[in-house]
Design an enzyme around this catalytic site. Sequence first.
Site, mmCIF file in Angstrom:
data_model
loop_
_atom_site.group_PDB
_atom_site.id
_atom_site.type_symbol
_atom_site.label_atom_id
_atom_site.label_comp_id
_atom_site.label_asym_id
_atom_site.label_seq_id
_atom_site.Cartn_x
_atom_site.Cartn_y
_atom_site.Cartn_z
ATOM 1 N N ASP A 62 32.650 41.984 48.685
ATOM 2 C CA ASP A 62 33.430 41.931 47.402
ATOM 3 C C ASP A 62 35.021 41.904 47.868
ATOM 4 O O ASP A 62 35.685 42.128 46.857
ATOM 5 C CB ASP A 62 33.168 43.319 46.582
ATOM 6 C CG ASP A 62 31.930 42.946 45.878
ATOM 7 O OD1 ASP A 62 31.649 41.988 45.311
ATOM 8 O OD2 ASP A 62 31.047 43.911 46.191
ATOM 9 N N ASP A 68 41.203 45.110 42.666
ATOM 10 C CA ASP A 68 40.591 46.813 42.629
ATOM 11 C C ASP A 68 41.409 47.515 43.524
ATOM 12 O O ASP A 68 41.021 48.719 43.560
ATOM 13 C CB ASP A 68 39.190 46.464 42.790
ATOM 14 C CG ASP A 68 38.664 45.757 41.454
ATOM 15 O OD1 ASP A 68 38.984 46.034 40.391
ATOM 16 O OD2 ASP A 68 37.568 45.049 41.625
ATOM 17 N N HIS A 166 34.699 46.363 34.026
ATOM 18 C CA HIS A 166 36.305 46.946 34.223
ATOM 19 C C HIS A 166 36.808 46.782 32.675
ATOM 20 O O HIS A 166 36.521 45.797 31.984
ATOM 21 C CB HIS A 166 37.045 46.336 35.203
ATOM 22 C CG HIS A 166 36.648 46.471 36.546
ATOM 23 N ND1 HIS A 166 36.363 45.580 37.523
ATOM 24 C CD2 HIS A 166 36.465 47.826 37.240
ATOM 25 C CE1 HIS A 166 36.129 46.160 38.639
ATOM 26 N NE2 HIS A 166 36.188 47.312 38.634
ATOM 27 N N CYS A 253 40.913 39.606 38.879
ATOM 28 C CA CYS A 253 40.358 40.215 40.138
ATOM 29 C C CYS A 253 40.788 39.793 41.371
ATOM 30 O O CYS A 253 40.913 40.533 42.464
ATOM 31 C CB CYS A 253 38.863 40.407 40.124
ATOM 32 S SG CYS A 253 38.243 40.494 38.449
HETATM 33 N N1 GLY Z 1 31.778 42.006 42.548
HETATM 34 C C1 GLY Z 1 32.790 42.925 41.810
HETATM 35 C C2 GLY Z 1 32.136 44.240 41.850
HETATM 36 O O1 GLY Z 1 31.465 44.639 41.434
HETATM 37 O O2 GLY Z 1 33.087 45.066 42.229
#
Ligand code: GLY
Length: 258
Positions: A62, A68, A166, A253
């Site tokens: 990821d 994030d 999110h 993201c």
């Molecule tokens: N694929 C992004 C997440 O679930 O963090």
Amino acid sequence: MSQFTQAIVRLPGSNYADGLTRVDLGVPSMARVMAQHERYCSVLRDCGLELTVLQADPRYPDGTFVEDTAVLLPDAAMITRPGADSRQGEVIAIDGALRTHYSSFERIEAPGTLDGGDICEADRHVFIGLSHRTNEEGAAQLAHWLREHGYTSSTVDIRGMDSILHLKSGIAWLGDHRLLVIEELADHPAFAGIEQVVVEPDEMYAANAIRVNDHVLVAKGYPKLQAQLEALGYDCVALDMSEYAKMDGGLSCLSLRF
Ligand code: GLY
């Protein structure tokens, strides 16, 4: 709205499809994953940003979802502690890359968890999503740090919502005191008094748009939202995000912008 000059991105790895996802949209095609990433980088450059492009790390499928891993203010960086165990090591490379640009660093400490995808900066106010990734302890640590830097914040609890991973899957700050928001969140008290652009339920994915300087990047294939934004005077750039949607990711993201 702050002007961005830099962004950090990370190339998707060959095991990108092994990452986390809650949606069932099929297996990503690696050729399209790479092409969409290349186009995304090229659009950010066209918006005037200088890019730091990090290599993929096979330990973190990821890892391309760099947003994030940090929350960035103009003069201070918060390194997060992602809520998914499999993602916590992603912060190491980002911390290293940010050292060139920042001298003030904090980090979210256990038992706090926080994903940058839950953090929506709206000028001097910040909306903090409480989600299955960002817990109350992580939110409190971030709120404290924001206060020290002259920002206010409020929380938006999305833990009861199945439709979004999110907070920023459901809202985007457009600047101009305006918020893009999905219907399910439109009545939230945290957004009272803000002009809202409400995304039609059948175009919900497109709520994850990003304002980058003079442009708004939107997911391709959501004509009603694009028309709404263009009617408000925004210069939209539509990007095909099909392979990122499959892994529960979106436009915001894929980069850390500062
Ligand atoms: N694929 C992004 C997440 O679930 O963090």
